[in-house]
Design an enzyme around this catalytic site. Structure first.
Site, PDB file in Angstrom:
ATOM      1  N   GLN A   1       2.218  -5.669  -3.281  1.00 32.01           N
ATOM      2  CA  GLN A   1       2.621  -5.898  -1.584  1.00 32.01           C
ATOM      3  C   GLN A   1       4.115  -5.268  -1.449  1.00 32.01           C
ATOM      4  O   GLN A   1       4.454  -4.026  -2.181  1.00 32.01           O
ATOM      5  CB  GLN A   1       2.680  -7.047  -1.242  1.00 32.01           C
ATOM      6  CG  GLN A   1       1.656  -7.903  -1.013  1.00 32.01           C
ATOM      7  CD  GLN A   1       1.048  -8.864  -2.487  1.00 32.01           C
ATOM      8  OE1 GLN A   1       1.952  -9.268  -3.139  1.00 32.01           O
ATOM      9  NE2 GLN A   1      -0.075  -8.603  -2.955  1.00 32.01           N
TER      10      GLN A   1
ATOM     11  N   ASP B   1       0.886  -1.137   0.015  1.00 36.54           N
ATOM     12  CA  ASP B   1       0.023   0.122   0.113  1.00 36.54           C
ATOM     13  C   ASP B   1       0.908   1.339  -0.004  1.00 36.54           C
ATOM     14  O   ASP B   1       0.560   2.335   0.673  1.00 36.54           O
ATOM     15  CB  ASP B   1      -1.050  -0.062   1.248  1.00 36.54           C
ATOM     16  CG  ASP B   1      -1.660  -1.223   1.148  1.00 36.54           C
ATOM     17  OD1 ASP B   1      -2.046  -1.533   0.053  1.00 36.54           O
ATOM     18  OD2 ASP B   1      -1.820  -1.788   2.418  1.00 36.54           O
TER      19      ASP B   1
ATOM     20  N   GLY C   1      -4.166  -4.350  -4.473  1.00 35.45           N
ATOM     21  CA  GLY C   1      -5.167  -3.658  -5.105  1.00 35.45           C
ATOM     22  C   GLY C   1      -4.423  -2.291  -5.377  1.00 35.45           C
ATOM     23  O   GLY C   1      -3.934  -1.519  -4.532  1.00 35.45           O
ATOM     24  N   HIS C   2      -4.137  -1.832  -6.709  1.00 40.37           N
ATOM     25  CA  HIS C   2      -3.393  -1.038  -7.020  1.00 40.37           C
ATOM     26  C   HIS C   2      -4.561   0.320  -7.738  1.00 40.37           C
ATOM     27  O   HIS C   2      -5.259  -0.027  -8.394  1.00 40.37           O
ATOM     28  CB  HIS C   2      -2.601  -1.149  -8.034  1.00 40.37           C
ATOM     29  CG  HIS C   2      -1.377  -2.051  -7.799  1.00 40.37           C
ATOM     30  ND1 HIS C   2      -0.527  -3.064  -8.490  1.00 40.37           N
ATOM     31  CD2 HIS C   2      -0.829  -2.270  -6.267  1.00 40.37           C
ATOM     32  CE1 HIS C   2       0.333  -3.602  -7.676  1.00 40.37           C
ATOM     33  NE2 HIS C   2       0.126  -3.178  -6.278  1.00 40.37           N
TER      34      HIS C   2
HETATM   35  P1  IMP Z   1      -2.028 -12.675   1.914  1.00 38.61           P
HETATM   36  O1  IMP Z   1      -1.302 -12.136   0.777  1.00 38.61           O
HETATM   37  O2  IMP Z   1      -3.537 -12.714   1.595  1.00 38.61           O
HETATM   38  O3  IMP Z   1      -1.506 -13.997   2.173  1.00 38.61           O
HETATM   39  O4  IMP Z   1      -1.877 -12.044   3.367  1.00 38.61           O
HETATM   40  C1  IMP Z   1      -0.597 -12.065   3.946  1.00 38.61           C
HETATM   41  C2  IMP Z   1      -0.454 -10.745   4.401  1.00 38.61           C
HETATM   42  O5  IMP Z   1       0.067  -9.741   3.546  1.00 38.61           O
HETATM   43  C3  IMP Z   1      -1.655 -10.249   5.321  1.00 38.61           C
HETATM   44  O6  IMP Z   1      -1.107  -9.375   6.439  1.00 38.61           O
HETATM   45  C4  IMP Z   1      -2.006  -9.233   4.417  1.00 38.61           C
HETATM   46  O7  IMP Z   1      -2.896  -8.182   4.981  1.00 38.61           O
HETATM   47  C5  IMP Z   1      -1.053  -8.635   3.710  1.00 38.61           C
HETATM   48  N1  IMP Z   1      -1.047  -8.299   2.365  1.00 38.61           N
HETATM   49  C6  IMP Z   1      -1.381  -8.942   1.301  1.00 38.61           C
HETATM   50  N2  IMP Z   1      -1.554  -8.273  -0.161  1.00 38.61           N
HETATM   51  C7  IMP Z   1      -1.466  -7.219   0.324  1.00 38.61           C
HETATM   52  C8  IMP Z   1      -1.393  -5.678  -0.225  1.00 38.61           C
HETATM   53  O8  IMP Z   1      -1.530  -5.488  -1.260  1.00 38.61           O
HETATM   54  N3  IMP Z   1      -1.342  -4.555   0.698  1.00 38.61           N
HETATM   55  C9  IMP Z   1      -1.015  -4.686   1.878  1.00 38.61           C
HETATM   56  N4  IMP Z   1      -0.853  -5.639   2.623  1.00 38.61           N
HETATM   57  C10 IMP Z   1      -1.341  -6.996   2.013  1.00 38.61           C
END
Ligand code: IMP
Length: 417
Positions: A216, A13, A40-41
């Protein structure tokens, strides 16, 4: 400069979507190398908000190719929905790696069970990302190229999925749903599935420019992040090679994106985290609510030891500094420059989540700005550059595409003026 890579330096983010959109103006293709619909971009083209989960934001510029690399895990229904929000010509500019893995309903189902039953849940996005990577590394995943193979979806897939559902203890109806989803994917996007690694090498040989993006952020990297509170892929620059099949040796410049403060969604260590009214005010001012899940983000000050760690790991050339506008009007900006544990000063990031918990941050006050522009922000930028040794090449001053200052090397070469 032919090829550039953009990566997030915090916990995701950071505003990478906007930076990719800015840099994409002068490239031929934008390439994503890991993750899936957990990302989410967001890009604002004037006041219209565009949110993409799989497809790099560069697609919003006409004529640019968008490549979904083999390191990604793709959720077909979400991808189809996303394509439907784009201009009609966009579909012919999207290329999906035949080696990318497919996220299917049993992945989401088992993740929901795991998170509910865990004594220490990760706080994932529940998009099935972890289980899809588990299937990939367990050598039982379904790849995009399988779906376009004659006979695979119609004759083989349902039995394969039933077997997985039984092994995972999730309802077998997920298998039939998975088959329907794959049929839709084949129908809508089957023609765009290809050997993207070869495509990228051909583009390179033709002198075309490539812009790579990590989703991420570095602190969520499966190997180098705050494990186990991480995602299941490699968002750092190091993930580019395996996630695309393109040689990282060819990348000319790596830009790391950091906000002027930090956020984190989900569980896990966050040494510079704020609480109470200060946190609420910062969250509101920055609109810090998840793009994918709507969850309120945890907020904290910029964390220099974490930033240095990410800077070194990604072998960065420059920073893109984002969301500076959120902190406008403060005389000084609090920044975490170290941590204390039982009175001992630590200037680098400890290794494990256990060690990271309960650190006491050391806060310095850096110069603030009264208006968000290049001149007013110069003292803060210089402080950041001297603390890390890395120049700021891009300063984002607001959410709109046009609200950005571009410095060397992008401006100097006249590439983006
Ligand atoms: P997962 O990627 O859904 O397995 O989540 C693992 C961790 O990464 C969690 O803490 C999510 O909140 C975080 N996370 C995954 N994708 C994003 C993103 O695009 N932005 C911020 N945090 C993310």
């Amino acid at each position: 400069m032919q090829h550039v890579c953009v990566v997030g330096l915090n916990w995701g983010d950071e505003g990478k979507g906007k930076i990719v959109d800015v840099l994409a103006r002068d490239v031929d293709a934008v390439v994503r190398f890991q993750g899936g619909a957990n990302a989410g971009h967001t890009v604002y083209i004037e006041d219209v908000r565009h949110v993409l989960h799989h497809i790099p934001t560069g697609i919003l510029h006409g004529g640019i190719q968008a490549v979904l690399g083999n390191g990604m895990v793709i959720e077909p229904t979400k991808l189809i929905e996303e394509v439907e929000t784009l201009p009609e010509d966009a579909i012919s500019r999207i290329w999906i790696s035949e080696r990318a893995h497919v996220v299917l309903p049993h992945h989401g189902a088992v993740e929901r069970i795991n998170e509910q039953q865990a004594s220490k849940p990760i706080g994932t996005t529940l998009r099935g990302i972890g289980p899809a990577y588990q299937d990939k590394f367990g050598r039982r995943g379904i790849r995009m190229g399988d779906i376009v193979q004659p006979g695979f979806v119609d004759d083989v897939l349902e039995d394969r999925l039933r077997e997985r559902c039984r092994a995972l203890g999730v309802p077998e109806q997920s298998a039939a749903e998975g088959v329907q989803i794959c049929k839709r994917l084949r129908e809508h996007l089957g023609s765009q599935v290809t050997d993207t690694s070869r495509l990228l090498r051909q583009m390179d040989a033709n002198g075309q420019r490539l812009l790579f993006e990590g989703a991420q952020g570095c602190m969520l990297d499966i190997d180098f992040g705050t494990y186990p509170f991480v995602t299941s892929s490699s968002p750092s620059f190091l993930g580019l090679g395996t996630g695309t099949g393109f040689s990282p040796r060819k990348i000319d410049h790596v830009v790391g994106v950091t906000k002027a403060y930090c956020t984190r969604v989900g569980e896990g260590p966050f040494p510079s985290e704020l609480a109470g009214e200060v946190a609420d005010a910062l969250r509101e001012a920055g609109g810090e609510f998840g793009t994918t899940t709507g969850r309120p983000r945890r907020v904290g000050w910029l964390d220099i030891p974490a930033l240095r760690f990410a800077t070194e790991l990604n072998d960065l050339d420059s920073y893109a500094l984002t969301k500076a506008d959120v902190l406008t009007g403060r005389d000084t900006i609090p920044v975490v420059t170290g941590y204390r544990r039982n009175g001992t000063l630590l200037e680098s990031l400890p290794f494990s989540a256990m060690e990271l918990d309960g650190l006491e941050p050391v806060v310095e006050q850096w110069p603030g700005w009264q208006t968000v522009d290049e001149v007013s922000m110069r003292p803060f930028i210089e402080r950041l550059e001297s603390a890390t040794g890395i120049p700021v090449s891009i300063l984002s001053t607001g959410k709109r595409r046009s609200e950005v200052c571009i410095f060397s090397p992008f401006r100097a070469e006249g590439e983006l003026a």
